[in-house]
Design an enzyme around this catalytic site. Structure first.
Site, PDB file in Angstrom:
ATOM      1  N   ARG A  35      32.804  -8.920 -34.208  1.00 50.61           N
ATOM      2  CA  ARG A  35      31.537  -8.429 -33.644  1.00 50.61           C
ATOM      3  C   ARG A  35      30.533  -8.060 -34.736  1.00 50.61           C
ATOM      4  O   ARG A  35      29.322  -8.208 -34.539  1.00 50.61           O
ATOM      5  CB  ARG A  35      31.789  -7.228 -32.739  1.00 50.61           C
ATOM      6  CG  ARG A  35      32.422  -7.680 -31.441  1.00 50.61           C
ATOM      7  CD  ARG A  35      32.503  -6.596 -30.425  1.00 50.61           C
ATOM      8  NE  ARG A  35      32.891  -7.180 -29.163  1.00 50.61           N
ATOM      9  CZ  ARG A  35      33.465  -6.509 -28.172  1.00 50.61           C
ATOM     10  NH1 ARG A  35      33.724  -5.226 -28.307  1.00 50.61           N
ATOM     11  NH2 ARG A  35      33.773  -7.118 -27.065  1.00 50.61           N
ATOM     12  N   LYS A  74      41.162 -12.200  -8.715  1.00 56.70           N
ATOM     13  CA  LYS A  74      40.716 -11.877  -7.362  1.00 56.70           C
ATOM     14  C   LYS A  74      39.468 -12.614  -6.913  1.00 56.70           C
ATOM     15  O   LYS A  74      38.482 -12.673  -7.648  1.00 56.70           O
ATOM     16  CB  LYS A  74      40.426 -10.382  -7.269  1.00 56.70           C
ATOM     17  CG  LYS A  74      41.659  -9.520  -7.372  1.00 56.70           C
ATOM     18  CD  LYS A  74      41.247  -8.087  -7.257  1.00 56.70           C
ATOM     19  CE  LYS A  74      42.432  -7.158  -7.286  1.00 56.70           C
ATOM     20  NZ  LYS A  74      41.971  -5.770  -7.386  1.00 56.70           N
ATOM     21  N   GLY A  80      35.104 -12.701 -20.624  1.00 57.95           N
ATOM     22  CA  GLY A  80      36.349 -12.160 -20.061  1.00 57.95           C
ATOM     23  C   GLY A  80      37.602 -12.836 -20.589  1.00 57.95           C
ATOM     24  O   GLY A  80      37.668 -13.236 -21.748  1.00 57.95           O
ATOM     25  N   GLY A 137      31.871  -7.966 -18.109  1.00 53.36           N
ATOM     26  CA  GLY A 137      31.122  -7.622 -16.899  1.00 53.36           C
ATOM     27  C   GLY A 137      29.693  -8.144 -16.932  1.00 53.36           C
ATOM     28  O   GLY A 137      29.161  -8.605 -15.922  1.00 53.36           O
TER      29      GLY A 137
HETATM   30  P1  AMP Z   1      39.970 -11.915 -14.218  1.00 53.66           P
HETATM   31  O1  AMP Z   1      39.761 -10.661 -14.990  1.00 53.66           O
HETATM   32  O2  AMP Z   1      39.577 -11.827 -12.778  1.00 53.66           O
HETATM   33  O3  AMP Z   1      39.413 -13.142 -14.908  1.00 53.66           O
HETATM   34  O4  AMP Z   1      41.523 -12.100 -14.132  1.00 53.66           O
HETATM   35  C1  AMP Z   1      42.332 -12.277 -15.246  1.00 53.66           C
HETATM   36  C2  AMP Z   1      43.745 -11.942 -14.881  1.00 53.66           C
HETATM   37  O5  AMP Z   1      44.163 -12.755 -13.808  1.00 53.66           O
HETATM   38  C3  AMP Z   1      44.689 -12.189 -16.014  1.00 53.66           C
HETATM   39  O6  AMP Z   1      45.235 -10.955 -16.424  1.00 53.66           O
HETATM   40  C4  AMP Z   1      45.753 -13.080 -15.401  1.00 53.66           C
HETATM   41  O7  AMP Z   1      47.068 -12.706 -15.742  1.00 53.66           O
HETATM   42  C5  AMP Z   1      45.534 -12.889 -13.912  1.00 53.66           C
HETATM   43  N1  AMP Z   1      46.054 -14.027 -13.150  1.00 53.66           N
HETATM   44  C6  AMP Z   1      45.657 -15.302 -13.223  1.00 53.66           C
HETATM   45  N2  AMP Z   1      46.405 -16.069 -12.430  1.00 53.66           N
HETATM   46  C7  AMP Z   1      47.303 -15.267 -11.832  1.00 53.66           C
HETATM   47  C8  AMP Z   1      48.375 -15.473 -10.914  1.00 53.66           C
HETATM   48  N3  AMP Z   1      48.648 -16.692 -10.431  1.00 53.66           N
HETATM   49  N4  AMP Z   1      49.076 -14.393 -10.513  1.00 53.66           N
HETATM   50  C9  AMP Z   1      48.793 -13.166 -10.991  1.00 53.66           C
HETATM   51  N5  AMP Z   1      47.816 -12.905 -11.871  1.00 53.66           N
HETATM   52  C10 AMP Z   1      47.078 -13.945 -12.289  1.00 53.66           C
END
Ligand code: AMP
Length: 401
Positions: free
Chosen positions: A37, A199, A358, A381
């Site tokens: 950074r 999610k 992210g 974010g």
């Molecule tokens: P995000 O912050 O929404 O981009 O989510 C990232 C997180 O999603 C990471 O920590 C991954 O381990 C989790 N993730 C991705 N695919 C899966 C899955 N099939 N089951 C559980 N966690 C998941």
């Protein structure tokens, strides 16, 4: 989006220039353990110094919750930065107050000052007017080069700009706006978007916004299982959001109406247990094409057929935007999908490839292809909110052409 002015558009010679940087770096034993950074802020700092400005840098570090805490002092950053610039960096014990104002008055052209952690003051995150005014007193020109905090209206990203006449973007900020903004607003087509992560609820606004812009959307990660439920499939014990099935269904409908190709995984890697802390999984296998995930099993990555199809789409793209891993990429056994997508994105050298912040950034770095993509966003974010089409307070506060 109207184009924001940048450091190149203003005369900074002999002026006190207050720069909001992102020096939220990891520290180990009082030393900076990852300096990327700091390195990232150098182009803006060097440009200002070349033009004869007096450069005053400010940042947050960690979450000291409005109290002075030596653990979160920016002091170690000052020596790291001095080494990189090859000149002294004067560290001040606070970011506002009489002593800071006096020290800043003593500055000569080409001097660099680093202020202490903004978040030692509660007023920073509360966007307190007093603090904003105190920061503004230090500056004749304000520069924001910290995209990662631009989605927060803090004293250093928003309030201060009300009391400084000239407020512009630094080069890092300019790049973020160019790639996450311009290249996705008016993409070279086909524009392929890859979305993954945990999610649907976290990403639905991004999906919705990108459905208006993309030609193809590829969905992976646990998010895909909520879509599978929406299509009447079964997902066993996979992470999913049954209460968001209607939202997923609405996105599928919108894709159809707009003629956007919306691809879900056709096969998955499934396991009968996951120990995230130990980074291990139990028995594993791939589902067949279109097969439901049985009870007692959990989807943890996209399967080989999906990898092949997604990679084909990516290979034909002229613009690619990727946000969110394809599986639990933190566990080696489940990282093949994310790594293969990283390879596919990096392998398409004829496209503009944007890693949209992210965890996909971590996946890209871990797979060793970061120098083969066009742009890696520094925001988490902030990147998501920007891609959702929200106006970020730290961006809205800057002067436009
Ligand atoms: P995000 O912050 O929404 O981009 O989510 C990232 C997180 O999603 C990471 O920590 C991954 O381990 C989790 N993730 C991705 N695919 C899966 C899955 N099939 N089951 C559980 N966690 C998941």
């Amino acid at each position: 989006m109207s184009a924001v002015k940048t450091v190149k558009d203003v005369d900074v010679s002999g002026k006190r220039v207050l720069v909001r940087v992102d020096f939220n770096v990891p520290l180990e034993d009082g030393k900076v353990s990852d300096d990327s950074r700091i390195a990232g802020a150098l182009p803006t700092i060097k440009h200002l110094l070349d033009k004869g400005a007096r450069v005053i840098l400010m940042s947050h570090l960690g979450r000291p919750k409005g109290k002075r805490d030596p653990k979160f002092s920016l002091r170690p950053v000052a020596s790291d930065l001095a080494d990189k610039l090859g000149q002294p960096v004067l560290f001040l014990e606070d970011c506002i107050g009489d002593e800071v104002e006096d020290a800043v008055k003593q500055m000569k052209d080409g001097n660099v000052v680093l202020l202490e952690n903004l978040r030692f003051h509660e007023a920073e995150e509360k966007n307190g007017e007093e603090m904003a005014r105190a920061l503004a007193r230090l500056a004749e020109v304000y520069v924001n080069d910290a995209f990662g905090t631009a989605h927060r209206a803090h004293a250093s990203t928003d309030g201060v700009t009300q009391f400084v006449d000239t407020c512009v973007a630094g080069f890092l900020m300019e790049k973020e706006l160019k790639f996450l903004g311009d290249h996705t607003e008016k993409p070279d087509r086909p524009f392929v978007v890859i979305l993954g992560g945990a999610k649907v609820s976290d990403k639905i606004k991004v999906i919705d916004a990108l459905l208006e812009k993309a030609d193809t959307i590829l969905i992976g990660g646990a998010m895909a299982y909520t879509f599978k439920l929406a299509q009447g499939g079964k997902v066993g014990d996979s992470l999913s959001e049954p209460d968001r099935v209607d939202v997923a269904r609405a996105a599928l409908k919108k894709a159809e109406e707009r003629g956007v190709t919306f691809m879900l995984p056709v096969d998955n890697m499934i396991v009968d247990s996951v120990d995230f802390d130990a980074r291990t999984v139990g028995q594993s296998r791939f589902t067949g094409e279109g097969e439901d995930i049985p009870d007692g099993w959990e989807g943890v990555d996209i399967g080989p057929k999906t990898i092949a199809r997604f990679s084909r789409e990516i290979a034909g793209a002229k613009t690619v935007l990727w946000n969110g891993p394809m599986g639990i990429f933190e566990i080696e056994a489940c990282n093949k999908g994310s790594f293969a997508i990283a390879e596919a994105v990096a392998g398409n050298t004829g496209c503009v490839s944007i890693i949209g912040g992210g965890d996909s950034v971590k996946a890209v770095r871990k797979s060793g292809v970061s120098d083969r993509v066009s742009f890696i966003s520094t925001g988490g974010g902030a990147s998501l909110e920007f891609l959702e089409g929200k106006t970020l307070p730290g961006v809205a506060a800057l002067d436009t052409h």
